[in-house]
Design a protein around this motif. Structure first.
Motif, short mmCIF file in Angstrom:
data_model
loop_
_atom_site.label_atom_id
_atom_site.label_comp_id
_atom_site.label_asym_id
_atom_site.label_seq_id
_atom_site.Cartn_x
_atom_site.Cartn_y
_atom_site.Cartn_z
N ASP A 142 -3.04 -2.98 -2.80
CA ASP A 142 -4.17 -2.08 -2.68
C ASP A 142 -4.33 -1.37 -4.02
N ASP A 148 0.85 -1.19 0.00
CA ASP A 148 0.00 0.00 0.00
C ASP A 148 0.89 1.24 0.00
N GLU A 149 0.30 2.39 -0.34
CA GLU A 149 1.11 3.61 -0.35
C GLU A 149 0.35 4.75 0.32
MN MN Z 1 -4.03 2.59 -0.80
#
Ligand code: MN
Length: 311
Positions: A203, A98-99
């Motif tokens: 994600d 995820d980021e």
């Molecule tokens: Mn995300």
């Protein structure tokens, strides 16, 4: 013209807004919350909770969010079924990624991939790892601190100067993210060798095909069992963990930027960041901006205007 209407709650609409932030346009109608224009589609979210998808590509865009509809009808959040995900995914050993920082004017895009062996799932539940969106900064820091010591992960930050350079050369945020996710996942795959994850869950920020197109010239270690899901942090604790570590690191980065600036740097891309950036320009000159912000955001122009006015 084709059109599809989905009904969503305000949290889901915010999620959409976040997802489409790079293609948000000013909306003409007072009853609409935002208008986004991805390729060949116009998305209008209304205060009523209706979200209208129009245009040739509307089916593709609407499909990304259909699962939220079924989810709304279900009582249990965890029972969400995503047709493309293995049914048992939440119980598998997974690398999740995820980021954060993509929608923030200040600070670096920060991507984390983390590996959670299924034996560690009870421990992570115990630590309080869950959908990081519902945790405040204090919780993120305390859980993030513990997580760093109990699971293998890779943390990559794309600092503003480098980001601005790549952006100026025409690289999209989508491509930057894809490169970072692939690198972080590769790092974790190497770290856990000879162990292999049963799945990799990202994600979702682009379609799977687009993701693999972005990284086609890169070394890719694993292409099998790679899945994408929106709101993946609620699908598997590996993504929730990655998300927490990424937010933890982002908070720390913002603290560092605040020290460098000499005042508190705000997150997000609202009016407060315009004012903070204007202050930075006044105190340090506008040449300092590339080290602090994502220059192509509309906030840059607003900040320059504010700084000019207050001269
Ligand atoms: Mn995300």
């Amino acid at each position: 013209m084709k059109n599809i209407v989905l009904k969503m709650n305000s949290q889901q609409i915010n999620e959409l807004k976040h997802y489409y932030q790079s293609v948000i346009k000013d909306s003409a109608s007072p009853s609409s919350l935002f208008v986004a224009k991805p390729a060949s589609c116009t998305i209008t979210a209304y205060q009523s909770g209706k979200v209208l998808f129009q245009g040739n590509n509307c089916e593709v865009e609407a499909k990304k969010w259909e699962h939220l509809q079924t989810e709304m009808k279900k009582t249990s959040y965890n029972k969400r079924q995503s047709t493309h995900l293995p049914k048992s995914i939440s119980t598998l050993s997974v690398i999740g990624s995820d980021e954060v920082g993509t929608g923030d004017f200040f600070g670096p895009i920060t991507v984390v991939a983390a590996y959670v062996n299924k034996k560690q799932i009870p421990l992570l539940e115990e630590l309080g790892v869950k959908d990081s969106k519902h945790l405040n900064d204090t919780k993120i820091i305390s859980i993030g601190e513990q997580l760093r010591h109990c699971i293998p992960f890779s943390l990559l930050s794309l600092h503003n100067e480098k980001y601005n350079e790549l952006q100026a050369k025409g690289m999209t945020q989508g491509k930057m993210k894809a490169l970072l996710h692939n690198k972080a996942i590769s790092n974790v795959l190497k770290k856990i060798e000879p162990e292999k994850p049963e799945a990799i869950l990202i994600d979702q920020f682009v379609e799977k095909e687009t993701y693999f197109r972005h990284i086609k010239n890169e070394p890719v270690i694993q292409t099998e069992n790679v899945y994408f899901s929106t709101r993946a942090e609620s699908v598997h604790l590996a993504v929730a963990s990655a998300s927490i570590i990424a937010r933890y690191a982002f908070i720390r980065h913002i603290e560092k930027l605040s020290n460098k600036a000499g005042f508190t740097i705000p997150k997000g891309a609202g009016a407060t960041v315009d004012i903070a950036a204007a202050r930075l320009i006044k105190e340090k000159g506008k040449n300092i901006l590339p080290q602090f912000v994502k220059l192509h955001f509309a906030n840059t122009h607003k900040a320059l205007q504010i700084a000019e006015k207050n001269k």
